[in-house]
Design a protein around this motif. Structure first.
Motif, PDB file in Angstrom:
ATOM      1  N   UNK A  44       0.828  -1.202   0.000  1.00 38.72           N
ATOM      2  CA  UNK A  44       0.000   0.000   0.000  1.00 38.72           C
ATOM      3  C   UNK A  44       0.857   1.244   0.000  1.00 38.72           C
ATOM      4  N   UNK A  45       0.485   2.211  -0.831  1.00 38.75           N
ATOM      5  CA  UNK A  45       1.214   3.482  -0.890  1.00 38.75           C
ATOM      6  C   UNK A  45       0.230   4.636  -0.752  1.00 38.75           C
ATOM      7  N   UNK A  46       0.594   5.586   0.106  1.00 35.99           N
ATOM      8  CA  UNK A  46      -0.252   6.754   0.291  1.00 35.99           C
ATOM      9  C   UNK A  46      -1.487   6.497   1.141  1.00 35.99           C
ATOM     10  N   UNK A  47      -1.450   5.427   1.930  1.00 32.89           N
ATOM     11  CA  UNK A  47      -2.489   5.158   2.921  1.00 32.89           C
ATOM     12  C   UNK A  47      -1.928   5.530   4.294  1.00 32.89           C
ATOM     13  N   UNK A  48      -2.612   6.391   5.007  1.00 34.75           N
ATOM     14  CA  UNK A  48      -2.181   6.728   6.366  1.00 34.75           C
ATOM     15  C   UNK A  48      -2.583   5.608   7.316  1.00 34.75           C
ATOM     16  N   UNK A  49      -2.115   5.697   8.556  1.00 33.95           N
ATOM     17  CA  UNK A  49      -2.466   4.684   9.553  1.00 33.95           C
ATOM     18  C   UNK A  49      -3.981   4.605   9.732  1.00 33.95           C
ATOM     19  N   UNK A  50      -4.640   5.738   9.637  1.00 34.12           N
ATOM     20  CA  UNK A  50      -6.099   5.764   9.787  1.00 34.12           C
ATOM     21  C   UNK A  50      -6.813   5.165   8.579  1.00 34.12           C
ATOM     22  N   UNK A  51      -6.082   4.959   7.485  1.00 33.64           N
ATOM     23  CA  UNK A  51      -6.679   4.429   6.256  1.00 33.64           C
ATOM     24  C   UNK A  51      -6.309   2.968   5.987  1.00 33.64           C
ATOM     25  N   UNK A  52      -5.767   2.284   6.994  1.00 33.85           N
ATOM     26  CA  UNK A  52      -5.353   0.900   6.793  1.00 33.85           C
ATOM     27  C   UNK A  52      -6.533  -0.015   6.489  1.00 33.85           C
ATOM     28  N   UNK A  53      -7.690   0.237   7.095  1.00 36.72           N
ATOM     29  CA  UNK A  53      -8.869  -0.572   6.777  1.00 36.72           C
ATOM     30  C   UNK A  53      -9.270  -0.394   5.319  1.00 36.72           C
ATOM     31  N   UNK A  54      -9.127   0.818   4.811  1.00 34.97           N
ATOM     32  CA  UNK A  54      -9.413   1.074   3.396  1.00 34.97           C
ATOM     33  C   UNK A  54      -8.441   0.302   2.507  1.00 34.97           C
TER      34      UNK A  54
END
Length: 205
Positions: A44-54
């Motif tokens: 994954x690239x450009x996913x923040x920690x808060x976006x890991x579920x996404x």
């Protein structure tokens, strides 16, 4: 003194080879040993920690689409699929290689002078993660958390980089032709070599 030397040696080894535990790796499909089956790994690239579920949901939806398309569907029981969580400090991707943003692999669009081509500008970080998690990979899919259209595949690196615009699932199927099968695009453009599916001459084939 002997114990101190041993500890120093261990620390030196750990520093040279990053621990896989620092990169959370999960298994989506498992058919068997990598000696007998093909390993795909999603980064994954450009996913923040808060976006890991996404990121996890994006991986799963792209995996389902990919393995419902021929020829992958016919051989789906011959693949292992893994994904690695590498949170970025900021979401998305840069627009040009000379202005990277603080994402994990410093991926930007505009690579090789092509606006629609996203690619990591920090390949050392890519290989660090792969070597620490799935070093036996046969194909790498870097999912870029951006709605801007883009995709690229490289056979020699066994790697593709695809953004999340509306056609991204089909783009992954296309780029797999490059990254996994060493096929060319379905049209001729000026290049030095032919490929199994794209030839300058048609007679003889």
């Amino acid at each position: 003194m002997k114990h101190i030397r041993i500890i120093v040696c261990i620390l030196a080894v750990l520093a040279a080879y990053p621990c896989a535990a620092q990169y959370k790796t999960d298994t989506l499909r498992y058919a068997g040993s990598n000696d007998d089956y093909t390993d795909i790994v999603f980064l994954g690239e450009g996913y923040t920690a808060a976006q890991m579920n996404k990121f996890v949901q994006d991986v799963k939806s792209h995996d389902v689409y990919f393995f419902n398309k021929d020829p992958w569907k016919r051989y789906s029981n011959m693949f292992n699929v893994f994904y690695v969580k590498t949170p970025s400090n900021v979401s998305g991707a840069g627009l040009t290689p000379d202005k990277p943003i603080d994402n994990f692999y410093k991926t930007t669009f505009g690579c090789s002078g092509v606006d629609r081509m996203p690619w990591p500008t920090d390949m050392n970080k890519v290989y660090e993660v792969l070597n620490a998690t799935v070093p036996q990979y046969d194909m790498v899919v870097i999912l870029v958390n951006s709605s801007k259209y883009g995709g690229a595949g490289n056979a020699s690196l066994k790697m593709m980089c695809v953004s999340l615009d509306g056609s991204s699932m089909e783009t992954i199927c296309h780029e797999a032709g490059h990254a996994f099968a060493s096929l060319a695009d379905e049209y001729w453009y000026d290049r030095d070599v032919e490929s199994p599916n794209d030839a300058r001459k048609t007679n003889p084939v």
